[in-house]
Design a protein around this motif. Structure first.
Motif, PDB file in Angstrom:
ATOM      1  N   LYS A  81     -15.737  84.419 118.578  1.00 25.93           N
ATOM      2  CA  LYS A  81     -16.896  84.019 117.762  1.00 25.93           C
ATOM      3  C   LYS A  81     -17.996  85.087 117.805  1.00 25.93           C
ATOM      4  O   LYS A  81     -18.934  85.047 117.019  1.00 25.93           O
ATOM      5  N   HIS A  82     -17.888  85.997 118.787  1.00 28.34           N
ATOM      6  CA  HIS A  82     -19.045  86.894 119.016  1.00 28.34           C
ATOM      7  C   HIS A  82     -19.400  87.782 117.816  1.00 28.34           C
ATOM      8  O   HIS A  82     -20.581  88.059 117.607  1.00 28.34           O
ATOM      9  N   PRO A  83     -18.443  88.215 116.957  1.00 28.80           N
ATOM     10  CA  PRO A  83     -18.880  89.020 115.808  1.00 28.80           C
ATOM     11  C   PRO A  83     -19.765  88.225 114.846  1.00 28.80           C
ATOM     12  O   PRO A  83     -20.795  88.730 114.383  1.00 28.80           O
ATOM     13  N   ALA A  84     -19.372  86.975 114.570  1.00 29.41           N
ATOM     14  CA  ALA A  84     -20.161  86.159 113.639  1.00 29.41           C
ATOM     15  C   ALA A  84     -21.521  85.826 114.239  1.00 29.41           C
ATOM     16  O   ALA A  84     -22.554  85.857 113.549  1.00 29.41           O
ATOM     17  N   VAL A  85     -21.527  85.537 115.550  1.00 28.85           N
ATOM     18  CA  VAL A  85     -22.803  85.223 116.215  1.00 28.85           C
ATOM     19  C   VAL A  85     -23.701  86.470 116.199  1.00 28.85           C
ATOM     20  O   VAL A  85     -24.909  86.386 115.941  1.00 28.85           O
ATOM     21  N   GLY A  86     -23.103  87.612 116.435  1.00 29.45           N
ATOM     22  CA  GLY A  86     -23.851  88.873 116.394  1.00 29.45           C
ATOM     23  C   GLY A  86     -24.493  89.088 115.030  1.00 29.45           C
ATOM     24  O   GLY A  86     -25.651  89.486 114.928  1.00 29.45           O
ATOM     25  N   PHE A  87     -23.727  88.779 113.993  1.00 32.04           N
ATOM     26  CA  PHE A  87     -24.264  88.916 112.634  1.00 32.04           C
ATOM     27  C   PHE A  87     -25.471  88.004 112.457  1.00 32.04           C
ATOM     28  O   PHE A  87     -26.494  88.416 111.905  1.00 32.04           O
ATOM     29  N   GLU A  88     -25.361  86.778 112.946  1.00 34.25           N
ATOM     30  CA  GLU A  88     -26.469  85.821 112.817  1.00 34.25           C
ATOM     31  C   GLU A  88     -27.704  86.299 113.580  1.00 34.25           C
ATOM     32  O   GLU A  88     -28.826  86.129 113.131  1.00 34.25           O
ATOM     33  N   ILE A  89     -27.477  86.878 114.743  1.00 35.89           N
ATOM     34  CA  ILE A  89     -28.617  87.374 115.547  1.00 35.89           C
ATOM     35  C   ILE A  89     -29.289  88.553 114.836  1.00 35.89           C
ATOM     36  O   ILE A  89     -30.518  88.641 114.770  1.00 35.89           O
ATOM     37  N   LEU A  90     -28.462  89.442 114.299  1.00 35.80           N
ATOM     38  CA  LEU A  90     -29.019  90.704 113.754  1.00 35.80           C
ATOM     39  C   LEU A  90     -29.549  90.586 112.324  1.00 35.80           C
ATOM     40  O   LEU A  90     -30.434  91.354 111.922  1.00 35.80           O
ATOM     41  N   SER A  91     -29.016  89.644 111.559  1.00 38.03           N
ATOM     42  CA  SER A  91     -29.406  89.555 110.140  1.00 38.03           C
ATOM     43  C   SER A  91     -30.900  89.350 109.888  1.00 38.03           C
ATOM     44  O   SER A  91     -31.451  89.975 108.978  1.00 38.03           O
ATOM     45  N   PRO A  92     -31.574  88.483 110.654  1.00 39.17           N
ATOM     46  CA  PRO A  92     -33.007  88.280 110.333  1.00 39.17           C
ATOM     47  C   PRO A  92     -33.884  89.488 110.668  1.00 39.17           C
ATOM     48  O   PRO A  92     -35.023  89.561 110.257  1.00 39.17           O
ATOM     49  N   ILE A  93     -33.330  90.457 111.427  1.00 39.30           N
ATOM     50  CA  ILE A  93     -34.137  91.619 111.831  1.00 39.30           C
ATOM     51  C   ILE A  93     -34.170  92.635 110.695  1.00 39.30           C
ATOM     52  O   ILE A  93     -33.138  92.922 110.082  1.00 39.30           O
ATOM     53  N   HIS A  94     -35.350  93.150 110.448  1.00 38.34           N
ATOM     54  CA  HIS A  94     -35.477  94.167 109.393  1.00 38.34           C
ATOM     55  C   HIS A  94     -35.180  95.534 110.020  1.00 38.34           C
ATOM     56  O   HIS A  94     -36.046  96.186 110.570  1.00 38.34           O
ATOM     57  N   HIS A  95     -33.917  95.951 109.927  1.00 36.96           N
ATOM     58  CA  HIS A  95     -33.517  97.231 110.527  1.00 36.96           C
ATOM     59  C   HIS A  95     -33.901  98.389 109.614  1.00 36.96           C
ATOM     60  O   HIS A  95     -33.802  98.266 108.393  1.00 36.96           O
TER      61      HIS A  95
ATOM     62  N   TYR B 178     -24.524 100.467 119.335  1.00 40.92           N
ATOM     63  CA  TYR B 178     -25.230  99.871 120.484  1.00 40.92           C
ATOM     64  C   TYR B 178     -25.231  98.342 120.407  1.00 40.92           C
ATOM     65  O   TYR B 178     -25.165  97.658 121.422  1.00 40.92           O
ATOM     66  N   LEU B 179     -25.372  97.830 119.185  1.00 44.92           N
ATOM     67  CA  LEU B 179     -25.578  96.381 119.031  1.00 44.92           C
ATOM     68  C   LEU B 179     -24.331  95.608 118.609  1.00 44.92           C
ATOM     69  O   LEU B 179     -24.413  94.401 118.382  1.00 44.92           O
ATOM     70  N   HIS B 180     -23.187  96.262 118.511  1.00 41.92           N
ATOM     71  CA  HIS B 180     -22.026  95.580 117.910  1.00 41.92           C
ATOM     72  C   HIS B 180     -21.590  94.335 118.687  1.00 41.92           C
ATOM     73  O   HIS B 180     -21.075  93.389 118.124  1.00 41.92           O
ATOM     74  N   ASP B 181     -21.843  94.316 119.996  1.00 42.66           N
ATOM     75  CA  ASP B 181     -21.404  93.179 120.824  1.00 42.66           C
ATOM     76  C   ASP B 181     -22.546  92.227 121.171  1.00 42.66           C
ATOM     77  O   ASP B 181     -22.412  91.443 122.122  1.00 42.66           O
ATOM     78  N   VAL B 182     -23.643  92.278 120.404  1.00 35.70           N
ATOM     79  CA  VAL B 182     -24.800  91.446 120.756  1.00 35.70           C
ATOM     80  C   VAL B 182     -24.423  89.958 120.790  1.00 35.70           C
ATOM     81  O   VAL B 182     -24.992  89.171 121.550  1.00 35.70           O
ATOM     82  N   GLY B 183     -23.424  89.575 119.976  1.00 35.99           N
ATOM     83  CA  GLY B 183     -22.980  88.172 119.941  1.00 35.99           C
ATOM     84  C   GLY B 183     -22.401  87.707 121.261  1.00 35.99           C
ATOM     85  O   GLY B 183     -22.335  86.499 121.528  1.00 35.99           O
ATOM     86  N   LYS B 184     -22.004  88.649 122.121  1.00 39.39           N
ATOM     87  CA  LYS B 184     -21.436  88.269 123.426  1.00 39.39           C
ATOM     88  C   LYS B 184     -22.475  87.637 124.349  1.00 39.39           C
ATOM     89  O   LYS B 184     -22.119  87.044 125.368  1.00 39.39           O
ATOM     90  N   LEU B 185     -23.749  87.807 123.980  1.00 45.52           N
ATOM     91  CA  LEU B 185     -24.809  87.210 124.804  1.00 45.52           C
ATOM     92  C   LEU B 185     -24.651  85.695 124.873  1.00 45.52           C
ATOM     93  O   LEU B 185     -25.123  85.053 125.820  1.00 45.52           O
TER      94      LEU B 185
END
Lengths: 421, 105
Positions: A272-286, A242-249
């Protein structure tokens, strides 16, 4: 030959030992109370009695075991707050019925207590809490209870009180565990809803790929199911989809929606969207592991020709390989601004040809297996039909092609799976 | 003599004899109590509990026997304990059960 006194001591002490064993080792609470009442009555030959548990919430005594009290004895009795206070003040010592007359409780139940020859009541107090009461009738000998008898009753009643207290604690523990389970379930649902809302937000940016993230989540889920993963792992990989393309935002809408093949500069921006996605998702405690890694590496390929880092085979996180396959499959099976969806036979052929180059072979096997099971009716799921349309899925020649692809695939080439999962 | 739920019972007119097991504990005791109450309800005027095989009666056994005595008393049935060994007889006397039952050889 032991004296009468010695024999009496042996009899009562063995009852005391038995009641301790009973409370410590019996798993069946009702049976433990029932046996404990037997032991208490039998140790001093008391003709009748009962053990009641006190409910603080209902201010009610509920009898758990009775003997010799007859069918007309009430199996529950209410207590006043003043009674509870009085019992707690008295502590765990016997109250002779003749001395209990000032209690509201006794006044309410005087007639029945007297008719049943109840002579002694013993509040069961554990850790300053009234947990129950023991009611005892007359001794078979006709003698009054002496101080030695009362000491024995008190010791045995203490065991029963502990047994009831333990039961209460267990019930409370079970209640809280259930409450926590429900709370966790609510949180999980909230998380899932949030993830789906995010997926919808991501897809809204791209008018041509509406529903892409949700479909990638579903395909990832199917692959994980085919691999025999646990429910929690399946949920985790679906979330990653679901979240793999979150960096596209953060990517310009006109690049995402360009109705032509984008140029190198635009491609660099989009990539760049994969790296940006990683940055967005990393701080979240999944609640699941590797969700950010799936976003970062879902464009990597086994042969090292992917991006952003050009990782190879075992260097690529397994979850990213799954999302990569699901993502590629959806890209091939949906219309794009510059490209129509490809027919199912071509897509399956593409998967087979790229197994071991772009895709992990065992994942292609799992995915094709899932598809084949649905088409042959082995699985009752209709997920592919729902996601791709019945006509598309049931195109002629798909089933033989899937079988051929599966036969051609080395089923044992799952070293990648074993090594990295 | 017939057996009901492993408990040997002998009925002669209005006298019923129930034979207790070797160790009167909860499991065997409750079977005996049920059988004795069944005999009382069936209208026997004298209930004999025979202890010839009984070596030990613990507190649970005493409680069970008190239940039998109470049920018999409510129905006007006489209770006799027979062939009680010396230790058990002493226990019954000490605890006052002999106030309610006759002990017979």
């Amino acid at each position: 030959m032991p004296t009468t006194q010695q024999q009496k001591l042996v009899h009562t002490f063995s009852a005391l030992a038995d009641i301790g064993q009973e409370v410590a080792h019996k798993n069946n609470f009702q049976e433990m109370i029932h046996t404990s009442l037997h032991l208490l009555l039998g140790s001093l030959a008391i003709m009748r009695g009962g053990v009641a548990r006190y409910s603080r919430f209902g201010h009610e005594l509920n009898f758990l075991a009775v003997r010799g009290l007859g069918d007309d004895f009430p199996l529950s009795a209410s207590l006043e707050m003043s009674d509870e206070r009085e019992f707690l003040n008295t502590g765990m010592s016997d109250i002779e019925i003749s001395q209990a007359k000032m209690l509201a409780f006794f006044q309410r139940y005087q007639r029945i207590l007297e008719r049943k020859n109840i002579e002694l009541i013993m509040p069961l107090i554990v850790r300053d809490e009234l947990v129950g009461m023991v009611f005892l009738g007359e001794k078979a000998s006709g003698e009054h209870f002496n101080s030695s008898d009362k000491a024995i009753i008190q010791a045995m009643a203490r065991h029963i009180g502990v047994g009831i207290h333990q039961r209460n604690l267990m019930a409370e523990l079970a209640r809280r565990a259930e409450e926590n389970r429900k709370l966790y379930e609510d949180m999980r649902m909230t998380y899932q809803d949030t993830v789906k809302a995010f997926a919808t937000a991501i897809d809204c940016k791209d008018k041509y790929t509406e529903g892409h993230s949700v479909r990638v989540g579903k395909y990832s889920e199917i692959i994980a199911q085919e691999l025999g993963w646990s429910d929690e792992e399946i949920e985790g990989v679906a979330v990653a989809g679901y979240l793999h393309d979150v960096g596209k935002l953060t990517v310009e809408r006109n690049i995402i929606n360009a109705p032509y093949r984008i140029n190198a500069k635009e491609s660099a921006e989009l990539n760049k969207h994969p790296a940006v996605g990683f940055e967005i998702l990393s701080p979240i405690h999944h609640p699941y592991t590797d969700v950010p890694l799936a976003a970062k590496y879902h464009h990597e390929r086994l042969d090292g020709r992917g991006y952003p880092d050009g990782l190879k085979d075992n260097e690529i996180p397994y979850i990213a390989k799954i999302v990569n396959l699901a993502d590629s499959f959806d890209a091939m099976t949906t219309d794009r601004p510059y490209k129509r969806r490809r027919p199912a036979n071509e897509v399956i052929e593409d998967l087979r040809r790229n197994a071991g180059k772009q895709f992990a072979p065992e994942l292609v096997t799992a995915f094709c297996n899932g598809m084949l099971k649905e088409l042959t009716g082995e699985s009752k799921n209709r997920q592919f039909r729902r996601l791709l349309g019945r006509e598309y899925m049931e195109a002629e020649g798909i089933v033989p092609l899937l079988k051929q692809a599966l036969n051609g695939m080395d089923a044992t080439s799952s070293l990648t799976f074993v090594a990295s999962h | 003599m017939n057996t009901n739920l492993d408990i040997p019972v002998r009925s002669e007119g209005e006298i019923a004899t129930v034979f207790a097991s070797d160790y009167l504990n909860k499991i065997s005791g409750e079977k005996i109590e049920r059988e004795c109450k069944r005999q009382i309800d069936a209208g026997c005027t004298t209930l004999v509990v025979n202890f010839k095989d009984t070596e030990i009666v613990n507190s649970i056994g005493v409680s069970i026997l008190l239940g039998v005595i109470d049920a018999a008393s409510n129905n006007g049935t006489e209770v006799i304990f027979s062939e009680v060994n010396e230790d058990t007889e002493q226990l019954f006397e000490m605890l006052g059960l002999t106030n309610h039952v006759k002990i017979q050889e």
